[in-house]
Design an enzyme around this catalytic site. Structure first.
Site, mmCIF file in Angstrom:
data_model
loop_
_atom_site.group_PDB
_atom_site.id
_atom_site.type_symbol
_atom_site.label_atom_id
_atom_site.label_comp_id
_atom_site.label_asym_id
_atom_site.label_seq_id
_atom_site.Cartn_x
_atom_site.Cartn_y
_atom_site.Cartn_z
ATOM 1 N N LYS A 227 29.943 -0.458 -4.099
ATOM 2 C CA LYS A 227 30.229 -1.390 -3.680
ATOM 3 C C LYS A 227 31.490 -1.268 -4.349
ATOM 4 O O LYS A 227 32.419 -1.568 -3.563
ATOM 5 C CB LYS A 227 29.246 -2.432 -4.394
ATOM 6 C CG LYS A 227 28.258 -2.801 -3.535
ATOM 7 C CD LYS A 227 26.784 -3.381 -3.645
ATOM 8 C CE LYS A 227 26.258 -3.662 -3.254
ATOM 9 N NZ LYS A 227 24.574 -4.591 -3.209
ATOM 10 N N GLN B 168 23.419 -7.757 -7.543
ATOM 11 C CA GLN B 168 21.758 -7.113 -7.098
ATOM 12 C C GLN B 168 20.607 -7.206 -7.241
ATOM 13 O O GLN B 168 20.119 -7.801 -8.613
ATOM 14 C CB GLN B 168 21.900 -5.389 -8.364
ATOM 15 C CG GLN B 168 21.710 -4.253 -7.126
ATOM 16 C CD GLN B 168 22.528 -4.156 -5.558
ATOM 17 O OE1 GLN B 168 23.277 -4.418 -5.526
ATOM 18 N NE2 GLN B 168 21.394 -3.746 -5.695
ATOM 19 N N ASP C 123 26.124 -12.203 -0.376
ATOM 20 C CA ASP C 123 24.647 -11.884 0.207
ATOM 21 C C ASP C 123 23.768 -12.987 1.782
ATOM 22 O O ASP C 123 23.140 -12.300 2.044
ATOM 23 C CB ASP C 123 24.168 -12.418 -1.098
ATOM 24 C CG ASP C 123 24.055 -10.691 -0.835
ATOM 25 O OD1 ASP C 123 23.777 -9.589 -0.018
ATOM 26 O OD2 ASP C 123 23.497 -10.308 -3.244
HETATM 27 N N1 GUN Z 1 19.537 -4.706 -3.062
HETATM 28 C C1 GUN Z 1 19.436 -3.737 -1.670
HETATM 29 N N2 GUN Z 1 19.880 -4.715 -1.349
HETATM 30 C C2 GUN Z 1 20.489 -4.956 -1.500
HETATM 31 C C3 GUN Z 1 21.533 -6.187 -0.730
HETATM 32 O O1 GUN Z 1 22.221 -6.782 0.255
HETATM 33 N N3 GUN Z 1 22.105 -7.934 -1.793
HETATM 34 C C4 GUN Z 1 21.953 -7.732 -3.315
HETATM 35 N N4 GUN Z 1 22.192 -8.619 -3.619
HETATM 36 N N5 GUN Z 1 20.601 -6.264 -3.911
HETATM 37 C C5 GUN Z 1 20.415 -6.190 -2.992
#
Ligand code: GUN
Length: 297
Positions: A54, A98, A121
């Protein structure tokens, strides 16, 4: 018949390129870059990989990346305090915490602390509520990416039968909402659904998001169905393999003989998630700066 392959990797690359161009215009107009803050608690190896990619993708798209790595024993209060600091930080347009979080932290409480207008998100209850009621808000990245692939392939989804397998807050439920908004007839199937093959056989659109390797079989599919496979499952290593193969929730080899179009794993839905995250962050940045985002972003 052999299904067309829906190339999520290529679609995501194009979206990232477009985001990068709009992010450069944003910088000129706003006098600063758009910024995404990513918070990682603990050292889960898969999460570390995601967070690193990311960060790299954010920088490559002409945006600022702020990474906060906290130890596994961070208290919920300390994490919420960091989120509140990021809410108030003018350089931060989007905040992503996350998941999964360590067991002693209530993820819902942490998500509730994020400013809904920085919740790129789309996990905050305010954004879930906005999606459910058809008002503008942030939509979770994976289902929004699936929707982009579906509309690119099919155009108008009005009246199509869609079956979503899986009912998670992150994928299944928002996916169903998006399909409903697009006037599809939507069924959400899950582990208690009776005669799942018969339900799936009705579908013009199948979205599989259950996390069970190759569960959806070819004879569950209607001829010509469009299949979106959200699953990423690692099989046990076969003889001579160091690592098992990555497979989706759909038996790809079988399904490609029957479906009209199908996303591969890897290279289908997976690459869309980060691209949509960057897109959501840029939309947040425009709103934060009082600017209009391009309508086609
Ligand atoms: N863990 C796995 N996929 C995601 C996501 O799209 N967002 C977040 N915050 N954590 C994740």
């Amino acid at each position: 018949m052999s299904a067309d392959i829906i190339d999520g990797k290529a679609f995501a690359a194009k979206l990232r390129e477009r985001v990068g161009a709009v992010a450069a215009d944003f910088q000129t107009a706003a006098g600063r870059k758009a910024g995404l803050a990513v918070v990682l608690v603990g050292d889960d190896p898969a999460s570390q990989v995601y967070v690193r990619s990311k960060g790299k993708a954010t920088l490559a798209a002409n945006m600022d990346s702020f990474e906060h790595r906290l130890p596994d024993d961070t208290s919920q209060a300390a994490l919420v305090a960091l989120v509140e600091k990021l809410n108030a930080d003018e350089a931060v347009d989007g905040i992503l915490v996350q998941l999964p979080l360590p067991g002693h932290i209530d993820a819902q409480a942490v998500i509730a602390a994020i400013d809904p207008d920085k919740d790129v998100d789309g996990f905050h209850v305010i954004n879930a509520g906005r999606l459910a009621t058809g008002s503008t808000g942030f939509v979770p990245c994976t289902p929004l990416g699936c929707m982009m692939l579906l509309t690119d392939r099919l155009g108008d989804l009005s009246g199509l039968e869609a079956v979503v397998i899986g009912r998670s807050n992150i994928v299944g439920k928002p996916m169903a909402q998006l399909l409903l908004d697009a006037n599809a007839t939507v069924t959400i199937a899950h582990s208690r659904t009776k005669d799942l093959p018969a339900v799936v056989r009705r579908a013009d659109i199948v979205v599989a998001a259950v996390g069970r390797a190759e569960m959806v079989r070819d004879d569950w599919l209607k001829d010509g169905a469009t299949v979106i496979d959200v699953g990423i499952n690692r099989l046990a290593p076969a003889a001579g393999e160091e690592k098992g193969r990555l497979v989706g929730d759909v038996d790809f080899a079988g399904a490609s003989a029957r479906a009209g179009a199908i996303t591969p794993v890897p290279g289908g839905v997976g690459p869309m998630t980060i691209a949509v995250l960057l897109r959501n962050t840029l939309v947040a940045a425009h709103a934060h700066a009082g600017l209009d985002a391009p309508t086609d972003l």
